[in-house]
Design a protein around this motif. Structure first.
Motif, PDB file in Angstrom:
ATOM      1  N   ALA A 154     -17.167 -14.269  15.733  1.00 10.98           N
ATOM      2  CA  ALA A 154     -18.294 -14.444  14.813  1.00 10.98           C
ATOM      3  C   ALA A 154     -18.618 -13.143  14.097  1.00 10.98           C
ATOM      4  N   ASP A 155     -18.492 -12.025  14.812  1.00 11.73           N
ATOM      5  CA  ASP A 155     -18.794 -10.725  14.212  1.00 11.73           C
ATOM      6  C   ASP A 155     -17.796 -10.388  13.117  1.00 11.73           C
ATOM      7  N   ARG A 156     -16.500 -10.606  13.376  1.00 13.96           N
ATOM      8  CA  ARG A 156     -15.534 -10.219  12.348  1.00 13.96           C
ATOM      9  C   ARG A 156     -15.385 -11.271  11.244  1.00 13.96           C
ATOM     10  N   MET A 157     -16.045 -12.422  11.408  1.00 11.78           N
ATOM     11  CA  MET A 157     -16.048 -13.390  10.322  1.00 11.78           C
ATOM     12  C   MET A 157     -16.782 -12.847   9.096  1.00 11.78           C
ATOM     13  N   ARG A 158     -17.790 -11.999   9.300  1.00 14.22           N
ATOM     14  CA  ARG A 158     -18.575 -11.506   8.174  1.00 14.22           C
ATOM     15  C   ARG A 158     -18.731  -9.994   8.131  1.00 14.22           C
ATOM     16  N   ASN A 159     -18.296  -9.258   9.156  1.00 17.80           N
ATOM     17  CA  ASN A 159     -18.609  -7.829   9.229  1.00 17.80           C
ATOM     18  C   ASN A 159     -17.380  -6.932   9.313  1.00 17.80           C
ATOM     19  N   LEU A 160     -16.272  -7.366   8.767  1.00 14.21           N
ATOM     20  CA  LEU A 160     -15.051  -6.572   8.822  1.00 14.21           C
ATOM     21  C   LEU A 160     -15.239  -5.233   8.104  1.00 14.21           C
ATOM     22  N   LYS A 161     -14.738  -4.164   8.738  1.00 15.07           N
ATOM     23  CA  LYS A 161     -14.786  -2.820   8.160  1.00 15.07           C
ATOM     24  C   LYS A 161     -13.361  -2.344   7.891  1.00 15.07           C
ATOM     25  N   LEU A 162     -13.121  -1.907   6.672  1.00 17.28           N
ATOM     26  CA  LEU A 162     -11.785  -1.425   6.314  1.00 17.28           C
ATOM     27  C   LEU A 162     -11.899  -0.073   5.630  1.00 17.28           C
ATOM     28  N   ASP A 163     -11.136   0.901   6.112  1.00 17.80           N
ATOM     29  CA  ASP A 163     -11.058   2.176   5.406  1.00 17.80           C
ATOM     30  C   ASP A 163      -9.669   2.314   4.801  1.00 17.80           C
ATOM     31  N   ALA A 164      -9.571   3.111   3.779  1.00 19.08           N
ATOM     32  CA  ALA A 164      -8.333   3.217   3.013  1.00 19.08           C
ATOM     33  C   ALA A 164      -7.132   3.645   3.860  1.00 19.08           C
ATOM     34  N   PRO A 165      -7.243   4.649   4.743  1.00 18.67           N
ATOM     35  CA  PRO A 165      -6.074   5.029   5.549  1.00 18.67           C
ATOM     36  C   PRO A 165      -5.549   3.883   6.410  1.00 18.67           C
ATOM     37  N   ALA A 166      -6.464   3.115   7.016  1.00 12.37           N
ATOM     38  CA  ALA A 166      -6.025   1.995   7.857  1.00 12.37           C
ATOM     39  C   ALA A 166      -5.312   0.940   7.024  1.00 12.37           C
ATOM     40  N   VAL A 167      -5.819   0.676   5.830  1.00  9.12           N
ATOM     41  CA  VAL A 167      -5.188  -0.305   4.951  1.00  9.12           C
ATOM     42  C   VAL A 167      -3.797   0.167   4.544  1.00  9.12           C
ATOM     43  N   ASN A 168      -3.682   1.431   4.194  1.00 10.75           N
ATOM     44  CA  ASN A 168      -2.388   1.967   3.775  1.00 10.75           C
ATOM     45  C   ASN A 168      -1.369   1.898   4.905  1.00 10.75           C
ATOM     46  N   THR A 169      -1.805   2.207   6.116  1.00 11.92           N
ATOM     47  CA  THR A 169      -0.901   2.142   7.272  1.00 11.92           C
ATOM     48  C   THR A 169      -0.453   0.707   7.528  1.00 11.92           C
ATOM     49  N   GLU A 170      -1.405  -0.225   7.454  1.00  8.93           N
ATOM     50  CA  GLU A 170      -1.071  -1.610   7.757  1.00  8.93           C
ATOM     51  C   GLU A 170      -0.170  -2.221   6.683  1.00  8.93           C
ATOM     52  N   ARG A 171      -0.296  -1.740   5.462  1.00  7.26           N
ATOM     53  CA  ARG A 171       0.607  -2.218   4.415  1.00  7.26           C
ATOM     54  C   ARG A 171       2.049  -1.887   4.765  1.00  7.26           C
ATOM     55  N   GLU A 172       2.270  -0.702   5.294  1.00  7.88           N
ATOM     56  CA  GLU A 172       3.625  -0.338   5.715  1.00  7.88           C
ATOM     57  C   GLU A 172       4.083  -1.183   6.896  1.00  7.88           C
ATOM     58  N   VAL A 173       3.145  -1.571   7.745  1.00 12.55           N
ATOM     59  CA  VAL A 173       3.483  -2.428   8.892  1.00 12.55           C
ATOM     60  C   VAL A 173       4.002  -3.777   8.421  1.00 12.55           C
ATOM     61  N   ILE A 174       3.315  -4.407   7.455  1.00 13.56           N
ATOM     62  CA  ILE A 174       3.761  -5.727   7.016  1.00 13.56           C
ATOM     63  C   ILE A 174       5.066  -5.638   6.219  1.00 13.56           C
ATOM     64  N   ILE A 175       5.273  -4.528   5.524  1.00 18.49           N
ATOM     65  CA  ILE A 175       6.544  -4.355   4.819  1.00 18.49           C
ATOM     66  C   ILE A 175       7.685  -4.219   5.825  1.00 18.49           C
ATOM     67  N   GLU A 176       7.444  -3.496   6.907  1.00 20.83           N
ATOM     68  CA  GLU A 176       8.461  -3.385   7.956  1.00 20.83           C
ATOM     69  C   GLU A 176       8.675  -4.737   8.638  1.00 20.83           C
ATOM     70  N   GLU A 177       7.592  -5.489   8.812  1.00 18.70           N
ATOM     71  CA  GLU A 177       7.732  -6.830   9.384  1.00 18.70           C
ATOM     72  C   GLU A 177       8.616  -7.708   8.501  1.00 18.70           C
ATOM     73  N   ARG A 178       8.445  -7.580   7.209  1.00 17.43           N
ATOM     74  CA  ARG A 178       9.296  -8.335   6.284  1.00 17.43           C
ATOM     75  C   ARG A 178      10.758  -7.931   6.438  1.00 17.43           C
ATOM     76  N   ARG A 179      11.008  -6.647   6.567  1.00 13.62           N
ATOM     77  CA  ARG A 179      12.394  -6.189   6.737  1.00 13.62           C
ATOM     78  C   ARG A 179      13.014  -6.793   7.994  1.00 13.62           C
ATOM     79  N   MET A 180      12.218  -6.861   9.072  1.00  9.63           N
ATOM     80  CA  MET A 180      12.745  -7.359  10.338  1.00  9.63           C
ATOM     81  C   MET A 180      12.916  -8.879  10.339  1.00  9.63           C
ATOM     82  N   ARG A 181      11.925  -9.594   9.791  1.00  9.76           N
ATOM     83  CA  ARG A 181      11.917 -11.052   9.902  1.00  9.76           C
ATOM     84  C   ARG A 181      12.594 -11.773   8.746  1.00  9.76           C
TER      85      ARG A 181
END
Length: 462
Positions: free
Chosen positions: A138-165
């Motif tokens: 319920a908390d993360r349904m409306r109160n998600l916090k995102l900072d730019a470094p975390a977003v940038n890191t996670e973008r690389e994670v999903i790109i690597e996931e694409r390479r693997m899958r």
């Protein structure tokens, strides 16, 4: 309700649900409710479903958002999946790292997944810890916090996931070539994980805009399966989810049903990592939301008759009798906001040319459609399909997945609970009519995956 969902769950994604119940081969099929689920709606529009299963003091808690990859704006492919990852970055109360640690310390596990039509998050835990899991979601349904470094890191994670899958899996690469050719402008032709060039452009602002637009109580379904009743669940739901402000009203999901002129497309791909060829054919088919429900139920039975296991007609013809294939299967996916898909997958035996196997499939299909679907075939298929439901209730996770995915795809609880009764009424004439209509009118996509041809003289002694 799609038997494919049950099969994927128990056999996990494309079969723990195996074999009929002893003594239930051709008798009268069970037609009672499947899960005994109950639902209620909170004032903010959130749908809540309880599926009692008191075999153990555990629950599966799932939150389904009625938003998926097919809802993304052009040029933003992969955004729904990207946000799924970013949801684990936490909130002020449950920051990144602490969120997953809390679940693990309390003996639970959690994960999430994205499809074309929905995104879902789940926790499996002891029923005593359900309030904590509900508080987290319920908390993360409306109160998600995102900072730019975390977003940038996670973008690389999903790109690597694409390479693997995808990039490292030849069948997945072929699928990405085939799907857009078949679906054209329908968004089911865009990969859920996204195109890499577009994934690289996804920003923090994109993710937050998507989150604020679609992650809301009125656009979500909470399903809790296990050692709990609706009466016990309702005050918990009111306490944790009921406090979320109402930001809109539930609305029917609208997806384009446009399809270009019927066509049969073919993609042939060679790949250095392929050792055994594969042949597949996809048919654009009716779904529970697009088309005639009579045809949908007929195709569910037809998929079982054609290639639902090692005793079915396609398997016996191509694998057992003609010995052309090592594997032969058929499946049908009618749970979709737009069209469904009917799929056939064949693996040739070593030394068997793919074109010979394809010709044998076409001949076998023609024979089955002409005179190969009897009343007895239909009765046996229905008994196998419905008997598998005896195993579906054993796991809270399986039950929560089946109910949640079907509701998120636009079905109702009545559709789900009354599925055995609907299948029980299917006749051989209805199966034949639905199968003939599919083969005669559906656009198809044929994918052929082949080993890389060896260069002339490769392997010869110098």
């Amino acid at each position: 309700m799609s038997l494919r969902n049950l099969t994927v769950l128990v056999g996990s994604v494309l079969c723990l649900l195996t074999g009929p119940v002893a003594g239930q081969q051709t008798g009268t099929p069970f037609t009672g409710p499947v899960f005994g689920a109950e639902s209620f709606t909170l004032a903010n529009g959130l749908t809540v479903v309880a599926i009692p299963n008191h075999r153990a003091p555990v629950v599966s808690h799932m939150v389904w958002y009625k938003i998926g990859a097919a809802d993304e704006q052009p040029g933003k492919s992969g955004l729904a999946h990207f946000l799924e990852h970013l949801m684990f970055k936490g909130t002020a109360r449950y920051p990144a790292g602490k969120l997953t640690d809390i679940v693990a310390r309390n003996g639970g596990d959690q994960n999430a997944f994205t499809s074309y039509d929905y995104t879902a998050y789940f926790e499996n835990t002891a029923v005593a810890h359900l309030p904590l899991m509900m508080d987290i979601e319920a908390d993360r349904m409306r109160n998600l916090k995102l900072d730019a470094p975390a977003v940038n890191t996670e973008r690389e994670v999903i790109i690597e996931e694409r390479r693997m899958r995808v990039d490292s899996v030849p069948a997945a690469v072929l699928g990405e070539r085939l799907s857009p050719s078949l679906w054209m402008t329908n968004h089911y032709g865009i990969p859920v994980i996204g195109w890499e060039a577009e994934m690289r452009g996804l920003s923090r602002e994109d993710a937050l805009a998507f989150y604020r637009a679609h992650y809301a109580a009125h656009n979500a379904i909470v399903v809790v399966a296990g050692d709990i009743t609706a009466a016990q669940l309702k005050p918990l739901a009111e306490k944790y989810y009921g406090a979320i402000p109402k930001t809109g009203d539930p609305a029917p999901r609208v997806r384009s049903t446009y399809l270009p002129r019927r066509a049969d497309v073919r993609v042939v791909m060679t790949h250095e990592r392929v050792e055994q060829p594969e042949w597949s054919r996809l048919y654009i088919a009716p779904s529970y939301n697009v088309g005639d429900r009579v045809d949908v139920h007929g195709l569910e039975v037809f998929a079982e008759i054609l290639g639902g296991g090692s005793t079915t007609k396609l398997y016996r013809t191509l694998v057992v009798d003609q010995k052309l294939a090592a594997e032969a299967s058929a499946s049908y996916e009618p749970d979709a906001i737009s069209y469904g898909t009917f799929s056939v997958l064949l693996t040739p035996n070593p030394g068997v040319p793919v074109d010979k196997l394809e010709a044998a499939y076409d001949m076998a299909l023609e024979s089955i459609l002409r005179d190969g679907i009897s009343d007895a075939d239909v009765a046996r298929a229905k008994s196998r399909m419905i008997a598998r439901l005896a195993y579906a209730k054993d796991s809270p996770m399986k039950a929560a997945y089946e109910v949640g995915s079907s509701l998120a795809a636009g079905l109702t609880l009545d559709d789900i609970e009354n599925w055995p009764a609907a299948i029980a009424t299917v006749t051989a004439d209805q199966v034949r009519a639905a199968a003939h209509k599919l083969v005669a009118t559906a656009s198809t996509g044929t994918g052929i995956l082949l080993p890389q041809p060896q260069a002339q003289g490769a392997g010869a002694a110098p």
